[in-house]
Design a protein around this motif. Structure first.
Motif, short mmCIF file in Angstrom:
data_model
loop_
_atom_site.label_atom_id
_atom_site.label_comp_id
_atom_site.label_asym_id
_atom_site.label_seq_id
_atom_site.Cartn_x
_atom_site.Cartn_y
_atom_site.Cartn_z
N PRO A 117 8.61 1.03 -9.72
CA PRO A 117 8.20 2.62 -10.07
C PRO A 117 8.88 3.61 -9.81
O PRO A 117 8.80 4.67 -9.78
CB PRO A 117 6.37 2.08 -10.01
CG PRO A 117 5.99 1.70 -9.86
CD PRO A 117 7.28 0.49 -9.54
N PHE A 118 9.09 3.52 -8.32
CA PHE A 118 9.40 4.69 -7.95
C PHE A 118 11.41 4.50 -7.97
O PHE A 118 11.85 5.86 -8.37
CB PHE A 118 9.47 4.80 -5.93
CG PHE A 118 10.67 5.58 -4.82
CD1 PHE A 118 10.61 6.42 -5.04
CD2 PHE A 118 11.87 5.24 -4.93
CE1 PHE A 118 11.07 7.41 -3.33
CE2 PHE A 118 12.92 6.00 -3.73
CZ PHE A 118 12.20 7.24 -3.48
N SER A 173 0.69 -1.07 -0.11
CA SER A 173 0.22 -0.30 -0.11
C SER A 173 0.76 1.33 -0.24
O SER A 173 0.10 2.21 -0.28
CB SER A 173 -0.95 -0.08 1.73
OG SER A 173 0.39 -0.20 2.27
N ASN A 174 2.27 1.24 -0.46
CA ASN A 174 2.58 2.47 -0.32
C ASN A 174 3.95 3.13 -1.09
O ASN A 174 4.53 2.01 -2.16
CB ASN A 174 4.52 2.01 1.08
CG ASN A 174 4.92 3.50 1.01
OD1 ASN A 174 5.94 3.90 0.32
ND2 ASN A 174 4.07 3.95 2.00
N PRO A 175 3.51 3.84 -1.99
CA PRO A 175 3.89 4.24 -3.32
C PRO A 175 5.73 4.30 -3.47
O PRO A 175 6.05 3.72 -4.41
CB PRO A 175 3.54 5.57 -3.61
CG PRO A 175 3.94 5.94 -2.68
CD PRO A 175 3.27 4.85 -1.28
N CYS A 176 6.42 3.97 -2.00
CA CYS A 176 7.96 3.84 -2.44
C CYS A 176 9.09 3.10 -1.40
O CYS A 176 9.41 2.66 -2.45
CB CYS A 176 8.30 5.41 -1.53
SG CYS A 176 9.57 4.98 -1.32
N THR A 208 12.65 -0.50 -2.50
CA THR A 208 11.87 0.70 -2.76
C THR A 208 10.55 0.00 -3.46
O THR A 208 11.31 -1.47 -4.79
CB THR A 208 12.25 1.96 -3.75
OG1 THR A 208 12.77 0.83 -4.78
CG2 THR A 208 13.66 2.40 -2.78
N THR A 209 10.06 0.21 -4.63
CA THR A 209 8.95 -0.42 -5.49
C THR A 209 9.90 0.31 -7.33
O THR A 209 10.85 0.83 -6.81
CB THR A 209 7.57 0.51 -5.53
OG1 THR A 209 8.03 1.57 -5.86
CG2 THR A 209 6.77 -0.17 -4.60
N ARG A 267 8.30 -1.28 -0.58
CA ARG A 267 8.26 -2.90 -1.15
C ARG A 267 8.25 -3.75 -0.24
O ARG A 267 7.35 -4.66 -0.33
CB ARG A 267 8.54 -3.36 -2.57
CG ARG A 267 8.22 -3.98 -3.14
CD ARG A 267 6.40 -4.21 -4.06
NE ARG A 267 6.25 -5.53 -4.16
CZ ARG A 267 4.99 -6.39 -3.38
NH1 ARG A 267 4.56 -5.87 -2.17
NH2 ARG A 267 5.11 -7.56 -3.89
N GLN A 307 8.82 7.97 4.12
CA GLN A 307 7.26 6.73 3.77
C GLN A 307 8.25 5.75 5.18
O GLN A 307 6.86 5.26 4.98
CB GLN A 307 8.08 5.82 2.44
CG GLN A 307 7.05 7.04 1.66
CD GLN A 307 5.74 7.54 1.30
OE1 GLN A 307 5.28 7.55 1.99
NE2 GLN A 307 5.45 8.97 0.97
N THR A 365 11.56 6.29 -11.53
CA THR A 365 11.14 7.82 -10.83
C THR A 365 12.13 8.58 -11.03
O THR A 365 12.70 9.79 -11.37
CB THR A 365 9.40 8.23 -10.40
OG1 THR A 365 8.48 7.24 -10.77
CG2 THR A 365 9.43 10.05 -10.52
#
Length: 342
Positions: free
Chosen positions: A249-250, A217-220, A246-247, A222, A269, A253
């Motif tokens: 996508p993070f 549930s965290n964008p940063c 981290t994820t 994993r 985070q 980016t």
């Protein structure tokens, strides 16, 4: 005496070196070069600057062995288990997807202890901070240039670094890669992510019921691991260590952002996931530009031979898949390809 160079001190490179030594009766000069400051590649283990016994796995966290590979690569697992380098993972990892028959293993001395074992077995001369820049043909030998120091000559070369780094090499190698091979190599892709290791003073308590947790549930973030707890080596004399992955996508980016900025974002985070975490005494943030293979080289099972005499091949997870068994497969394929040249 044949001079052999293996570029890359990760799993594939170190296992290639060990297998080459074990399976070759003739005398060999065996060198392993890596651009990093220590062995491990993406199976690296970092140490606290305050206590080298306080360590954190910044790359691979544990090894998952499927029933297929438990049989196919049994001798490799048996060897590492017999030496105490691998042990079954018994600590709780929340959110881990388990398939029937899979076994998970951790490395009590850190995941890089696998690589150190193979390098020791190989008897190779291992050199760090050796970044290869050019490979040229000179009188039926390879002349290898690195960022600093004089070029050196070798009879055989195995390249095991990530595929984009192979494509960056200069010299005659650029003309030796056929158009078809170049297209195959250029199609290899990787995910990117960051890993953050936090090191704590002895006696610090991190009070959670798990040793690792997958976060959805965290964008940063994993994955979070209390690394010493995951490896079952908790001690009152050595502080705990925490690892955050981290994820993807993070990672993508923020790939070109400064390590300091990325570390600050991860900390922000982390406060949402583990509020009130104590202050670490040291940190280590690692950028994995080439984390895991998302698209392997097509029609190249395990390796790609770029030149026969003198021999030059590439191997690694870019030719199989990003896990321990993928690296074993690649090392075995490289050995098979070069056995007629050694």
């Amino acid at each position: 005496m044949a001079r052999v160079l293996i570029v890359g001190a990760g799993v594939t490179g170190s296992l290639c070196a060990a297998l080459l030594r074990r399976r070759t009766s003739r005398p060999l000069y065996l060198a392993v070069w890596d651009k990093a400051e220590d062995s491990g590649g993406r199976m690296t283990t970092a140490s606290s600057p305050h206590n080298p016994q306080c360590t954190a796995d910044l790359g691979a966290q544990y090894i998952t062995c499927t029933p297929h590979y438990a049989k196919k690569h049994q001798r490799f697992y048996d060897e590492l288990l017999a030496h105490g380098i691998l042990r079954p993972l018994t600590s709780p990892i929340e959110g881990m997807v388990m398939k029937d028959g899979d076994c998970n293993f951790v490395a009590p001395q850190g995941i890089s202890s696998i690589i150190k074992h193979y390098l020791k077995e190989s008897g190779a001369e291992v050199y760090f901070r050796h970044r290869v820049t050019q490979i040229n043909l000179r009188n039926d030998k390879w002349e290898v240039s690195k960022q600093t120091g004089s070029p050196e000559q070798f009879d055989l070369i195995v390249l095991t670094m990530p595929v984009p780094q192979i494509l960056q090499l200069q010299g005659d190698i650029t003309n030796l890669i056929s158009e078809c091979q170049r297209q195959q190599l250029e199609a290899v892709s990787y995910s990117s992510r960051y890993a953050l290791g936090l090191f704590y003073e002895a006696g610090t308590k991190i009070d959670v019921p798990w040793a690792g947790q997958y976060i959805t549930s965290n964008p940063c973030i994993r994955f979070v691991s209390i690394d010493n707890k995951k490896r079952n080596i908790e001690s009152s004399e050595i502080g705990p260590s925490l690892v955050i992955h981290t994820t993807v996508p993070f990672g993508v980016t923020y790939l070109e952002h400064s390590i300091e900025d990325v570390q600050e974002l991860i900390f922000q985070q982390l406060e949402n996931i583990l509020p009130g975490l104590p202050q670490p005494i040291a940190t280590k943030c690692q950028k994995w530009r080439h984390s895991q293979v998302t698209n392997a080289a097509a029609n190249c099972p395990g390796q790609m031979t770029l030149h026969h005499k003198p021999f030059l091949a590439c191997g690694g997870d870019g030719f199989t898949q990003s896990n321990f068994d993928g690296c074993i497969t690649s090392a075995l394929c490289v050995l098979e390809a070069l056995k007629n040249y050694i």
